[in-house]
Design a protein around this motif. Structure first.
Motif, PDB file in Angstrom:
ATOM      1  N   HIS A 116      29.433 -25.292 -17.839  1.00 29.68           N
ATOM      2  CA  HIS A 116      28.512 -24.741 -18.929  1.00 29.68           C
ATOM      3  C   HIS A 116      27.906 -25.971 -19.670  1.00 29.68           C
ATOM      4  O   HIS A 116      26.707 -25.700 -20.427  1.00 29.68           O
ATOM      5  CB  HIS A 116      29.637 -24.054 -19.804  1.00 29.68           C
ATOM      6  CG  HIS A 116      28.896 -23.244 -21.108  1.00 29.68           C
ATOM      7  ND1 HIS A 116      29.076 -23.865 -22.241  1.00 29.68           N
ATOM      8  CD2 HIS A 116      27.946 -22.178 -20.948  1.00 29.68           C
ATOM      9  CE1 HIS A 116      28.658 -22.950 -23.030  1.00 29.68           C
ATOM     10  NE2 HIS A 116      27.607 -22.096 -22.440  1.00 29.68           N
ATOM     11  N   TYR A 121      24.954 -26.948 -17.919  1.00 33.42           N
ATOM     12  CA  TYR A 121      23.883 -25.888 -17.465  1.00 33.42           C
ATOM     13  C   TYR A 121      23.326 -25.914 -18.962  1.00 33.42           C
ATOM     14  O   TYR A 121      21.949 -25.675 -18.972  1.00 33.42           O
ATOM     15  CB  TYR A 121      24.488 -24.778 -17.061  1.00 33.42           C
ATOM     16  CG  TYR A 121      24.820 -24.696 -15.554  1.00 33.42           C
ATOM     17  CD1 TYR A 121      23.800 -25.220 -14.826  1.00 33.42           C
ATOM     18  CD2 TYR A 121      26.063 -23.952 -15.443  1.00 33.42           C
ATOM     19  CE1 TYR A 121      24.302 -24.992 -13.560  1.00 33.42           C
ATOM     20  CE2 TYR A 121      26.473 -23.830 -14.066  1.00 33.42           C
ATOM     21  CZ  TYR A 121      25.558 -24.540 -13.097  1.00 33.42           C
ATOM     22  OH  TYR A 121      25.723 -24.235 -11.579  1.00 33.42           O
ATOM     23  N   LEU A 143      19.150 -26.414 -19.128  1.00 25.00           N
ATOM     24  CA  LEU A 143      18.297 -25.416 -19.544  1.00 25.00           C
ATOM     25  C   LEU A 143      17.625 -25.905 -21.051  1.00 25.00           C
ATOM     26  O   LEU A 143      16.491 -25.597 -20.988  1.00 25.00           O
ATOM     27  CB  LEU A 143      18.859 -24.190 -19.857  1.00 25.00           C
ATOM     28  CG  LEU A 143      19.600 -23.333 -18.376  1.00 25.00           C
ATOM     29  CD1 LEU A 143      20.566 -22.399 -18.816  1.00 25.00           C
ATOM     30  CD2 LEU A 143      18.382 -22.992 -17.889  1.00 25.00           C
ATOM     31  N   VAL A 160      18.287 -15.772 -24.139  1.00 28.11           N
ATOM     32  CA  VAL A 160      18.489 -15.430 -22.628  1.00 28.11           C
ATOM     33  C   VAL A 160      18.997 -16.531 -21.798  1.00 28.11           C
ATOM     34  O   VAL A 160      19.921 -16.600 -21.157  1.00 28.11           O
ATOM     35  CB  VAL A 160      17.008 -15.229 -21.953  1.00 28.11           C
ATOM     36  CG1 VAL A 160      17.054 -15.038 -20.534  1.00 28.11           C
ATOM     37  CG2 VAL A 160      16.538 -13.849 -22.620  1.00 28.11           C
ATOM     38  N   PRO A 161      18.536 -18.039 -22.061  1.00 26.46           N
ATOM     39  CA  PRO A 161      19.216 -19.226 -21.375  1.00 26.46           C
ATOM     40  C   PRO A 161      20.774 -19.530 -21.943  1.00 26.46           C
ATOM     41  O   PRO A 161      21.443 -19.962 -21.029  1.00 26.46           O
ATOM     42  CB  PRO A 161      18.401 -20.452 -22.128  1.00 26.46           C
ATOM     43  CG  PRO A 161      16.910 -20.048 -22.400  1.00 26.46           C
ATOM     44  CD  PRO A 161      17.394 -18.453 -22.878  1.00 26.46           C
ATOM     45  N   VAL A 202      22.402 -16.989 -19.451  1.00 28.65           N
ATOM     46  CA  VAL A 202      22.297 -17.613 -18.179  1.00 28.65           C
ATOM     47  C   VAL A 202      23.285 -18.944 -18.173  1.00 28.65           C
ATOM     48  O   VAL A 202      23.993 -18.817 -16.920  1.00 28.65           O
ATOM     49  CB  VAL A 202      20.869 -18.061 -17.950  1.00 28.65           C
ATOM     50  CG1 VAL A 202      20.708 -18.645 -16.421  1.00 28.65           C
ATOM     51  CG2 VAL A 202      20.018 -16.677 -17.707  1.00 28.65           C
ATOM     52  N   SER A 211      26.631 -17.313 -17.463  1.00 25.00           N
ATOM     53  CA  SER A 211      26.907 -16.809 -16.181  1.00 25.00           C
ATOM     54  C   SER A 211      27.062 -17.718 -15.220  1.00 25.00           C
ATOM     55  O   SER A 211      27.973 -17.516 -14.272  1.00 25.00           O
ATOM     56  CB  SER A 211      25.940 -15.684 -15.917  1.00 25.00           C
ATOM     57  OG  SER A 211      25.879 -14.552 -16.933  1.00 25.00           O
ATOM     58  N   MET A 212      26.276 -18.786 -15.064  1.00 24.37           N
ATOM     59  CA  MET A 212      26.255 -19.793 -14.168  1.00 24.37           C
ATOM     60  C   MET A 212      27.433 -20.504 -14.105  1.00 24.37           C
ATOM     61  O   MET A 212      27.842 -20.931 -13.029  1.00 24.37           O
ATOM     62  CB  MET A 212      24.861 -20.667 -14.112  1.00 24.37           C
ATOM     63  CG  MET A 212      23.746 -19.944 -13.721  1.00 24.37           C
ATOM     64  SD  MET A 212      21.941 -20.883 -14.243  1.00 24.37           S
ATOM     65  CE  MET A 212      22.166 -22.159 -13.062  1.00 24.37           C
ATOM     66  N   THR A 221      30.348 -18.321 -12.391  1.00 26.76           N
ATOM     67  CA  THR A 221      30.103 -18.222 -11.089  1.00 26.76           C
ATOM     68  C   THR A 221      30.412 -19.514 -10.260  1.00 26.76           C
ATOM     69  O   THR A 221      30.880 -19.548  -9.244  1.00 26.76           O
ATOM     70  CB  THR A 221      28.493 -17.882 -10.680  1.00 26.76           C
ATOM     71  OG1 THR A 221      28.378 -16.781 -11.513  1.00 26.76           O
ATOM     72  CG2 THR A 221      28.354 -17.639  -9.214  1.00 26.76           C
ATOM     73  N   VAL A 238      29.945 -12.716 -13.657  1.00 27.97           N
ATOM     74  CA  VAL A 238      28.588 -12.802 -14.107  1.00 27.97           C
ATOM     75  C   VAL A 238      28.481 -12.308 -15.686  1.00 27.97           C
ATOM     76  O   VAL A 238      28.148 -12.953 -16.748  1.00 27.97           O
ATOM     77  CB  VAL A 238      27.547 -12.119 -13.489  1.00 27.97           C
ATOM     78  CG1 VAL A 238      26.316 -12.062 -13.899  1.00 27.97           C
ATOM     79  CG2 VAL A 238      27.286 -13.129 -12.081  1.00 27.97           C
ATOM     80  N   GLY A 253      29.094 -14.789 -18.982  1.00 30.81           N
ATOM     81  CA  GLY A 253      27.895 -14.985 -19.709  1.00 30.81           C
ATOM     82  C   GLY A 253      28.113 -14.347 -20.871  1.00 30.81           C
ATOM     83  O   GLY A 253      27.391 -15.017 -21.980  1.00 30.81           O
TER      84      GLY A 253
END
Length: 337
Positions: free
Chosen positions: A126, A129, A133, A147-148, A151, A154-155, A158, A213, A217
């Protein structure tokens, strides 16, 4: 006069060094860019290691705190018995009387084997990312846009789930079986591989990812958003510990409620080999659960317990991670790391 003498001495030293070089050798020149790159590399490595350690500790503390509730929830999820707070209490009490106090933590060793790497990878991913981002969207070092932010969470979830899934399968099996069936974590792996095949270790993987996800997220998104709103309204960049716990509790409540039906499906698929049921696809499993137990009593069985367990676990997890990160940074500034 003394300055000239020193300059002459320095010049002579350089001339003597040059004279001592053999043909083809060049004097080494210190590169500031190389030094900066080396420093950035060390800083990045330290950041990753700090995130991994903080995440591992956060996961271990949080899961151990709610292990008895988690085990009870799994037992109800994989059975057709109706769930209620009274029945959950009775199950915990019967387990305590029959097998002793520490039996309430049965399967927690398998949980730690999974949770420690899972939480370490998730929190570290996290952070990475967010940085990636942030650089892409031009928000480096600042709070990401919504939004980022979603994301990144979620990434991270995952990535962690993909790398640690077999350990989750083992933990679920140990939680719902008697001690005589599986003696330890390695025994679970050996028996599943021998009797059901290696593919069984990834049974329930698809609903896990589909559930992770929205869960990861929304959890990270909610926690980061609440911290951002708190900083804007209070003027304090660092919330107090009890505020972090509250933010984490809200994050856990929202994230787990959104992904709970897929969590039930995942547990049914994972434990099908020892409960006597045969489940195939995600939709087929959902259909069977709904037809036998109903929508609310089937797909949302144990959710009320999750509303107690989840916020506590997630709140402890986020708070432990943040406070450990702060502590490690302070120790580094003091020269201890």
């Amino acid at each position: 006069m003394s300055v000239v003498g020193e300059s002459t001495g320095m010049g002579g030293g350089v001339q003597e060094q040059r004279a001592s070089l053999t043909q083809g050798e060049v004097l080494p020149i210190a590169s500031s860019s190389q030094s900066e790159a080396s420093y950035e590399g060390i800083k990045q490595t330290r950041s990753v290691l700090n995130s991994l350690f903080s995440g591992a500790l956060a996961g271990a503390v949080a899961k151990t705190a709610v292990a008895p509730l988690d085990r009870t929830k799994i037992i109800f999820q994989v059975s057709s018995a109706r769930f209620s707070a009274k029945e959950a209490y009775k199950l915990i009490y019967r387990t305590y009387l029959k097998d002793g106090f520490f039996s309430l933590w049965r399967g927690n060793s398998a949980t730690m084997v999974r949770v420690i790497p899972y939480a370490a990878i998730q929190f570290c991913a996290h952070e990475q990312y967010k940085e990636l981002l942030g650089g892409y969207y031009g928000f480096q070092g600042k709070a990401l846009p919504p939004v980022p932010r979603l994301v990144a969470g979620s990434m991270a979830g995952t990535t962690a789930a993909m790398l640690t899934y077999p350990l989750d399968m083992v933990r679920a099996r140990m939680a719902v079986t008697p001690k005589e069936m599986y003696s330890n974590i390695l025994h679970v792996f050996v028996r599943i591989s021998r009797e059901e095949g290696l593919k069984t270790l990834y049974r329930g993987f698809t609903p896990t990812i589909l559930g992770v996800v929205p869960y990861a997220g929304l959890s990270f998104f909610t926690y980061e958003t609440l911290k951002k709103l708190h900083a804007e309204h209070s003027g304090r960049l660092k919330p107090y510990s009890y505020e972090r716990l509250a933010f984490g509790a809200c994050a856990g409540l929202i994230g787990q409620s959104a992904s709970y039906p897929l969590d039930v499906v995942r547990r049914r698929l994972q434990t099908a080999g020892v409960t006597g049921h045969t489940y195939g696809t995600i939709l087929g499993t959902m259909k069977d659960i709904v037809s036998e137990e109903g929508v609310v009593r089937g797909l949302y069985k144990g959710l009320s317990m999750n509303w107690v367990k989840g916020p506590i676990a997630v709140g402890i997890s986020f708070t432990t991670f943040d406070l450990t990160q702060i502590l490690l940074r302070k120790l580094h500034q003091m020269g201890y790391t």
